[in-house]
Design a protein around this motif. Structure first.
Motif, PDB file in Angstrom:
ATOM      1  N   HIS A  57       0.837  -1.203   0.000  1.00 15.63           N
ATOM      2  CA  HIS A  57       0.000   0.000   0.000  1.00 15.63           C
ATOM      3  C   HIS A  57       0.875   1.259   0.000  1.00 15.63           C
ATOM      4  O   HIS A  57       0.612   2.228  -0.725  1.00 15.63           O
ATOM      5  CB  HIS A  57      -0.910  -0.022   1.229  1.00 15.63           C
ATOM      6  N   ARG A  58       1.941   1.226   0.781  1.00 18.84           N
ATOM      7  CA  ARG A  58       2.869   2.379   0.834  1.00 18.84           C
ATOM      8  C   ARG A  58       3.515   2.619  -0.529  1.00 18.84           C
ATOM      9  O   ARG A  58       3.631   3.773  -0.992  1.00 18.84           O
ATOM     10  CB  ARG A  58       3.940   2.120   1.893  1.00 18.84           C
ATOM     11  N   LEU A  59       3.918   1.557  -1.186  1.00 16.77           N
ATOM     12  CA  LEU A  59       4.570   1.677  -2.494  1.00 16.77           C
ATOM     13  C   LEU A  59       3.617   2.249  -3.539  1.00 16.77           C
ATOM     14  O   LEU A  59       4.005   3.069  -4.378  1.00 16.77           O
ATOM     15  CB  LEU A  59       5.100   0.316  -2.953  1.00 16.77           C
ATOM     16  N   VAL A  60       2.368   1.798  -3.508  1.00 15.24           N
ATOM     17  CA  VAL A  60       1.383   2.282  -4.475  1.00 15.24           C
ATOM     18  C   VAL A  60       1.156   3.780  -4.295  1.00 15.24           C
ATOM     19  O   VAL A  60       1.046   4.542  -5.270  1.00 15.24           O
ATOM     20  CB  VAL A  60       0.055   1.504  -4.338  1.00 15.24           C
ATOM     21  N   ARG A  61       1.078   4.225  -3.058  1.00 15.00           N
ATOM     22  CA  ARG A  61       0.830   5.651  -2.798  1.00 15.00           C
ATOM     23  C   ARG A  61       2.056   6.497  -3.136  1.00 15.00           C
ATOM     24  O   ARG A  61       1.927   7.685  -3.448  1.00 15.00           O
ATOM     25  CB  ARG A  61       0.450   5.859  -1.336  1.00 15.00           C
TER      26      ARG A  61
ATOM     27  N   HIS B 270     -16.586  11.640  -3.903  1.00 13.20           N
ATOM     28  CA  HIS B 270     -15.133  11.747  -3.778  1.00 13.20           C
ATOM     29  C   HIS B 270     -14.506  11.421  -5.126  1.00 13.20           C
ATOM     30  O   HIS B 270     -15.035  10.626  -5.898  1.00 13.20           O
ATOM     31  CB  HIS B 270     -14.605  10.766  -2.727  1.00 13.20           C
ATOM     32  N   LEU B 271     -13.343  12.047  -5.372  1.00 12.06           N
ATOM     33  CA  LEU B 271     -12.593  11.706  -6.589  1.00 12.06           C
ATOM     34  C   LEU B 271     -11.836  10.404  -6.361  1.00 12.06           C
ATOM     35  O   LEU B 271     -11.135  10.247  -5.346  1.00 12.06           O
ATOM     36  CB  LEU B 271     -11.606  12.819  -6.945  1.00 12.06           C
ATOM     37  N   ALA B 272     -11.952   9.494  -7.311  1.00  8.80           N
ATOM     38  CA  ALA B 272     -11.236   8.211  -7.216  1.00  8.80           C
ATOM     39  C   ALA B 272      -9.957   8.260  -8.053  1.00  8.80           C
ATOM     40  O   ALA B 272      -9.876   8.983  -9.052  1.00  8.80           O
ATOM     41  CB  ALA B 272     -12.126   7.073  -7.710  1.00  8.80           C
ATOM     42  N   VAL B 273      -8.972   7.483  -7.621  1.00  5.51           N
ATOM     43  CA  VAL B 273      -7.740   7.310  -8.397  1.00  5.51           C
ATOM     44  C   VAL B 273      -7.718   5.865  -8.907  1.00  5.51           C
ATOM     45  O   VAL B 273      -7.557   4.926  -8.113  1.00  5.51           O
ATOM     46  CB  VAL B 273      -6.482   7.573  -7.540  1.00  5.51           C
ATOM     47  N   PRO B 274      -7.924   5.665 -10.215  1.00  6.44           N
ATOM     48  CA  PRO B 274      -7.883   4.290 -10.734  1.00  6.44           C
ATOM     49  C   PRO B 274      -6.489   3.676 -10.572  1.00  6.44           C
ATOM     50  O   PRO B 274      -5.473   4.357 -10.755  1.00  6.44           O
ATOM     51  CB  PRO B 274      -8.213   4.466 -12.229  1.00  6.44           C
ATOM     52  N   VAL B 275      -6.464   2.405 -10.194  1.00  9.84           N
ATOM     53  CA  VAL B 275      -5.209   1.643 -10.107  1.00  9.84           C
ATOM     54  C   VAL B 275      -5.344   0.451 -11.061  1.00  9.84           C
ATOM     55  O   VAL B 275      -6.115  -0.477 -10.800  1.00  9.84           O
ATOM     56  CB  VAL B 275      -4.939   1.148  -8.671  1.00  9.84           C
ATOM     57  N   LEU B 276      -4.608   0.494 -12.167  1.00 12.81           N
ATOM     58  CA  LEU B 276      -4.656  -0.592 -13.154  1.00 12.81           C
ATOM     59  C   LEU B 276      -3.744  -1.711 -12.670  1.00 12.81           C
ATOM     60  O   LEU B 276      -2.515  -1.545 -12.617  1.00 12.81           O
ATOM     61  CB  LEU B 276      -4.205  -0.095 -14.526  1.00 12.81           C
ATOM     62  N   VAL B 277      -4.334  -2.834 -12.287  1.00 15.70           N
ATOM     63  CA  VAL B 277      -3.572  -3.940 -11.693  1.00 15.70           C
ATOM     64  C   VAL B 277      -3.467  -5.068 -12.722  1.00 15.70           C
ATOM     65  O   VAL B 277      -4.437  -5.784 -12.977  1.00 15.70           O
ATOM     66  CB  VAL B 277      -4.251  -4.447 -10.404  1.00 15.70           C
ATOM     67  N   PHE B 278      -2.294  -5.188 -13.317  1.00 20.07           N
ATOM     68  CA  PHE B 278      -2.050  -6.234 -14.323  1.00 20.07           C
ATOM     69  C   PHE B 278      -1.491  -7.467 -13.612  1.00 20.07           C
ATOM     70  O   PHE B 278      -0.286  -7.553 -13.360  1.00 20.07           O
ATOM     71  CB  PHE B 278      -1.079  -5.737 -15.389  1.00 20.07           C
ATOM     72  N   ASP B 279      -2.371  -8.410 -13.295  1.00 21.00           N
ATOM     73  CA  ASP B 279      -1.951  -9.611 -12.573  1.00 21.00           C
ATOM     74  C   ASP B 279      -1.419 -10.653 -13.572  1.00 21.00           C
ATOM     75  O   ASP B 279      -1.924 -10.787 -14.690  1.00 21.00           O
ATOM     76  CB  ASP B 279      -3.137 -10.193 -11.792  1.00 21.00           C
ATOM     77  N   GLN B 280      -0.397 -11.387 -13.140  1.00 22.75           N
ATOM     78  CA  GLN B 280       0.244 -12.428 -13.962  1.00 22.75           C
ATOM     79  C   GLN B 280       0.616 -11.852 -15.332  1.00 22.75           C
ATOM     80  O   GLN B 280       0.357 -12.437 -16.381  1.00 22.75           O
ATOM     81  CB  GLN B 280      -0.660 -13.654 -14.092  1.00 22.75           C
TER      82      GLN B 280
ATOM     83  N   LEU C 299       4.077   3.623 -10.592  1.00 26.04           N
ATOM     84  CA  LEU C 299       4.218   2.204 -10.957  1.00 26.04           C
ATOM     85  C   LEU C 299       4.785   1.415  -9.788  1.00 26.04           C
ATOM     86  O   LEU C 299       5.782   1.817  -9.174  1.00 26.04           O
ATOM     87  CB  LEU C 299       5.134   2.042 -12.171  1.00 26.04           C
ATOM     88  N   THR C 300       4.154   0.274  -9.499  1.00 28.55           N
ATOM     89  CA  THR C 300       4.636  -0.666  -8.484  1.00 28.55           C
ATOM     90  C   THR C 300       4.711  -2.051  -9.116  1.00 28.55           C
ATOM     91  O   THR C 300       3.806  -2.448  -9.860  1.00 28.55           O
ATOM     92  CB  THR C 300       3.685  -0.713  -7.270  1.00 28.55           C
ATOM     93  N   THR C 301       5.787  -2.771  -8.819  1.00 34.04           N
ATOM     94  CA  THR C 301       5.895  -4.152  -9.307  1.00 34.04           C
ATOM     95  C   THR C 301       5.944  -5.099  -8.119  1.00 34.04           C
ATOM     96  O   THR C 301       6.645  -4.861  -7.132  1.00 34.04           O
ATOM     97  CB  THR C 301       7.158  -4.361 -10.178  1.00 34.04           C
ATOM     98  N   LEU C 302       5.175  -6.165  -8.231  1.00 36.37           N
ATOM     99  CA  LEU C 302       5.109  -7.207  -7.212  1.00 36.37           C
ATOM    100  C   LEU C 302       5.490  -8.521  -7.878  1.00 36.37           C
ATOM    101  O   LEU C 302       4.883  -8.910  -8.873  1.00 36.37           O
ATOM    102  CB  LEU C 302       3.697  -7.307  -6.633  1.00 36.37           C
ATOM    103  N   PHE C 303       6.502  -9.195  -7.347  1.00 42.11           N
ATOM    104  CA  PHE C 303       6.917 -10.462  -7.955  1.00 42.11           C
ATOM    105  C   PHE C 303       7.301 -11.467  -6.878  1.00 42.11           C
ATOM    106  O   PHE C 303       7.570 -11.112  -5.726  1.00 42.11           O
ATOM    107  CB  PHE C 303       8.080 -10.244  -8.927  1.00 42.11           C
TER     108      PHE C 303
ATOM    109  N   ILE D  53      -0.417   2.194 -11.504  1.00 39.56           N
ATOM    110  CA  ILE D  53      -0.312   0.904 -12.204  1.00 39.56           C
ATOM    111  C   ILE D  53       0.463  -0.073 -11.333  1.00 39.56           C
ATOM    112  O   ILE D  53       1.447   0.307 -10.674  1.00 39.56           O
ATOM    113  CB  ILE D  53       0.388   1.071 -13.570  1.00 39.56           C
ATOM    114  N   ILE D  54      -0.006  -1.318 -11.324  1.00 45.67           N
ATOM    115  CA  ILE D  54       0.704  -2.405 -10.630  1.00 45.67           C
ATOM    116  C   ILE D  54       0.921  -3.530 -11.635  1.00 45.67           C
ATOM    117  O   ILE D  54      -0.005  -3.939 -12.335  1.00 45.67           O
ATOM    118  CB  ILE D  54      -0.096  -2.931  -9.422  1.00 45.67           C
ATOM    119  N   PHE D  55       2.154  -4.012 -11.696  1.00 46.53           N
ATOM    120  CA  PHE D  55       2.460  -5.233 -12.448  1.00 46.53           C
ATOM    121  C   PHE D  55       2.761  -6.341 -11.439  1.00 46.53           C
ATOM    122  O   PHE D  55       3.531  -6.127 -10.487  1.00 46.53           O
ATOM    123  CB  PHE D  55       3.707  -5.079 -13.325  1.00 46.53           C
TER     124      PHE D  55
END
Length: 849
Positions: free
Chosen positions: A40-44, A137-147, A48-52, A209-211
């Protein structure tokens, strides 16, 4: 085993098993609180955040059940995107746009979705776009590209080459958005009309964005640094849970269903097997636990609790069922897969003693009946994992817990196969002996009855004499094809040919006439006997027989004063057989002369009929191979270039003929009625041309090796292995020989290129095939020779891996295997040359130590 794959959790079913947690069951997701907080900290912090991490560590669960609820509390809108890269006709960027629209609809977001003609950068930088939620409230889209690694692994080739490279189109669009780099199309638009710039807010950050991807594809994403410099600056590597966090995952989700002591025992069982379940001295802090496997064990124990009507999971339930849990898990996930998947898991991913092993992915995919889709399915089911080591993707079992169950399954399967094979061989021997005996009896009866009949006719006129010649010629022709189809039958065929020859000689003596048919039959039978002698490790006898055949042909030519078509083909057969003998004896020049002479004779003839077409192709192949092997002493570069050009021209013609004829007979096999005799004829021709195709790839491999193009050599052997897999159902005996020999040749290349582990995987299967062949027919000299060479190569692999003791053991085993055969086949010179190679290796190892 409960086969419920739904993801509905409640107080009595708090663990999802193989399925990942989703957002609806986040209240049961525990043990990953630290990772959720850090992610959560990285996304904020960054766009771009990458999780592997490795497969089976719960990346999808961490996102859906851990991160997504936290993001929503902070007015972020997670948009989960799993691209359909394999089957969907929808372009990848359109799939992203569709996912954004669906998320807006599901979450009542007041915003226009992306237009088909605009890029992602344009959409998210438009001045008139904001994302209002129902709470104003204004939303911030987070595009989460899983796998996200699937764009590298599953994207079909036609999606890459049909006008656009979809992978790069998507990556480029995302790179422009992440790095805030206006697309070229926008730049051109603004250059043409600068006032258009008012439509965009160039500093706007309106999404994240999250990969996520498997750790074994880390290298692929590192390669994207040029396009996306920030791809690895804001990342989280997911690792196994430690014992305390695994304990929290169990107790916080279903603590009312088991005592703390039982939870600890489950964790120890998952971490290090049944041997430490009751180990009180083992500290939970020191354990590493894979969440997916922990969830599987907890779910199955819980199912057994429910089935037995108990209120809680007890120690007795764990101790009484931990074996069956793993057995059920394995059988459920392998039972609906192709049988070859079980075979490669049990034969390649366990050592002989039952320890977990790994195997190169490309080695497994070369096995018949195993596809990349099968591998990915087993990875998803938590049975296998992929891991890249030193540039090679390797496959292994997810956990040592599986080894005992898989070893038992393997031993049971092998015992059953051995029993069935023994029964089959015994039945085959009885049938073969009966068939051969009956065949000899029938042919003898036919010969005896037609002998008298033809004998009477032949005394009356030349026309009937020609009928006799045709009958005998057809008989020996069928015998020749029989030897090529079934090398193991050469012994029976030898006796049959001798009987036919004896009959012909007696017929001549009885008639008192000099009949040309007798010499023709003798020449043909002598060539066949020479072939049989070579198979039985008797090259001197083969030479003697081929010399007699040459003398018989010479007598016919002297008597006739010319050579008709039938005699020319007989001479070609003789030259090819004699060339093979010369090759065996390493007399390359003599072999080349015979092959060239055969080619010259073919050039004078009309090539008609199936058998003649095959002779033609066989001659081209042998001539091309001979040119490559026959290297003159002190050959100049210019001479080598000329020689290789000759070989290339011949091999190209050879390849074209094989492809033409094999394709023709493949069509014939498909259209002919299976009940008709003609269907069997078509199948036989397809088999013979398929074998010739295998030889063709071997000769191209030799050509590329001469040029030093080892990548192409490797490619030819991989193609040869795949062809063997295609032949398996129609020609299992020869297909296994091709597969084994090609694997051996490929393994030699892999060892030389530093890929000894891959080579070992190929050699294990090849050695078993060679051993079975040697046991099946001990009279064929080639099988034990091949077996010894394969064992020697296994020693080379061990040596390359630094296992000197293992290498020496293999070399001595190869030497012992061949020493016995040397006594049995003293004239078979290949045994001596291989023995010399083995002994040289043994001496080198002993000297080094």
């Amino acid at each position: 085993m409960n086969n419920d794959k739904t993801n509905i959790l409640d107080d009595q079913h708090p663990w999802p098993g193989m399925m990942s947690f989703d957002e609806s069951c986040s209240e049961y997701f525990h043990g990953r609180e630290n990772e959720v907080k850090e992610l959560h900290r990285l996304v904020r912090r960054n766009m771009l955040t990458t999780l592997f991490g490795r497969s089976g560590l719960g990346k999808s669960s961490l996102l859906k059940a851990g991160l997504f609820p936290n993001l929503r509390e902070q007015d972020y809108l997670p948009i989960y995107i799993r691209l359909d890269v394999a089957d969907s006709p929808i372009p990848l960027i359109e799939q992203v746009n569709a996912a954004i629209k669906a998320a807006f609809d599901d979450n009542q977001i007041e915003a226009e979705p992306p237009r088909a003609e605009e890029t992602l950068w344009e959409y998210f930088h438009r001045e008139d776009i904001d994302f209002w939620m129902s709470n104003h409230h204004l939303a911030v889209p987070v595009l989460v590209f899983d796998q996200f690694e699937e764009i590298f692994t599953l994207l079909p080739r036609d999606k890459e080459t049909n006008g656009h490279d979809q992978r790069m189109d998507l990556v480029t669009a995302l790179a422009e958005l992440i790095e805030n780099r206006p697309p070229a199309s926008v730049v051109r638009k603004l250059e043409a009309d600068p006032e258009q710039s008012s439509k965009y807010d160039f500093s706007k950050k309106s999404c994240n964005i999250i990969f996520t991807f498997r750790e074994d594809y880390l290298g692929h994403f590192e390669e994207l640094r040029k396009l996306i410099p920030s791809i690895m600056t804001n990342r989280l590597r997911l690792t196994c849970m430690d014992g305390p966090r695994a304990f929290k995952a169990i107790i916080d989700s279903g603590g009312h269903l088991l005592e703390d002591e039982v939870a600890e025992r489950i964790i120890k069982f998952v971490a290090c097997g049944e041997d430490c379940v009751q180990g009180d001295d083992i500290d939970l802090e020191s354990l590493e636990v894979e969440p997916a496997l922990l969830s599987v064990i907890c779910r199955e124990l819980n199912n057994k609790r429910i089935d037995s009507g108990q209120e809680q999971i007890t120690k007795n339930l764990l101790e009484g069922h931990h074996d069956s849990i793993i057995t059920d898990f394995y059988e459920e996930n392998i039972s609906d897969m192709p049988p070859d998947c079980r075979i490669f898991i049990e034969d390649l991913l366990l050592t002989d003693s039952g320890h977990r092993d790994s195997c190169a992915l490309e080695t497994i995919l070369a096995k018949p009946g195993v596809t990349r889709g099968d591998i990915d399915k087993l990875v998803t089911r938590r049975l296998l994992r992929l891991e890249e080591r030193f540039g090679v993707v390797r496959v292994e079992l997810t956990h040592d817990l599986l080894t005992t169950v898989i070893r038992e399954s393997r031993d049971s399967r092998r015992a059953q196969i051995q029993l069935e094979e023994q029964k089959r061989l015994e039945k085959k021997r009885r049938r073969q002996m009966a068939a051969v005996g009956l065949g000899l009896l029938v042919i003898s009866v036919i010969l005896c009855s037609t002998t008298y009949f033809f004998y009477q006719l032949a005394r009356r006129n030349d026309q009937d004499r020609e009928r006799l010649l045709g009958y005998l010629t057809a008989l020996t022709t069928e015998i020749s094809d029989h030897i090529r189809l079934y090398p193991g039958s050469a012994n029976f065929t030898r006796y049959l040919v001798e009987d036919v020859e004896r009959f012909a000689s007696v017929w001549e003596q009885e008639s008192g006439e000099e009949v040309e048919a007798v010499d023709r039959l003798k020449a043909n039978s002598l060539i066949l006997q020479s072939n049989s002698a070579m198979l039985h490790g008797q090259p001197k006898q083969a030479q003697h027989l081929i010399k007699e055949a040459a003398q018989a042909i010479e007598r016919i030519e002297q008597a006739d004063g010319k050579s008709d078509e039938w005699l020319l083909w007989l001479k070609i057969d003789l030259l090819l057989q004699r060339g093979s003998i010369y090759n065996h004896l390493r007399l390359r020049n003599e072999a080349a002369k015979d092959y060239r002479r055969a080619s010259e004779l073919i050039g004078k003839m009309e090539i008609e009929g199936n058998r003649h077409q095959r002779r033609y192709a066989r001659t081209l192949g042998m001539l091309g191979g001979s040119i490559l092997r026959n290297v003159p002493e002190e050959e100049t570069p210019s001479q080598q270039k000329t020689r290789l050009k000759q070989a290339e021209i011949i091999l190209t013609e050879y390849e074209n003929k094989i492809k033409e004829m094999r394709a023709y007979w493949e069509r014939e096999v498909a259209i002919r009625n299976e009940q008709e005799h003609s269907a069997a004829v078509a199948l036989r021709e397809w088999v013979l041309w398929s074998r010739e195709m295998s030889r063709m790839h071997g000769r191209w491999a030799l050509y590329y090796k001469t040029l030093g193009q080892m990548d192409k050599v490797e490619q030819e052997y991989w193609v040869r292995i795949r062809n063997a897999s295609e032949m398996l159902s129609k020609d299992p005996f020869y297909a296994r020989i091709i597969h084994a020999y090609s694997s051996y040749r490929l393994a030699e290349i892999l060892i030389d290129s530093g890929r000894a582990v891959e080579a070992e995987g190929l050699l294990v299967v090849a050695e078993k095939t060679a051993r079975n062949l040697a046991e099946l027919d001990s009279e064929i000299a080639y099988w034990p020779n091949m077996h010894a060479r394969f064992i020697m190569s296994m020693g080379d692999a061990r040596k390359a891996l630094g296992d000197t003791a293992g290498a020496l053991e293999k070399y001595r085993k190869a030497e012992s295997t061949l020493r016995k055969q040397q006594e049995k086949f003293p004239d078979f010179t290949r045994n001596k040359s291989v023995l010399d190679d083995i002994n040289a290796r043994i001496k080198d190892l002993q000297a080094a130590n």
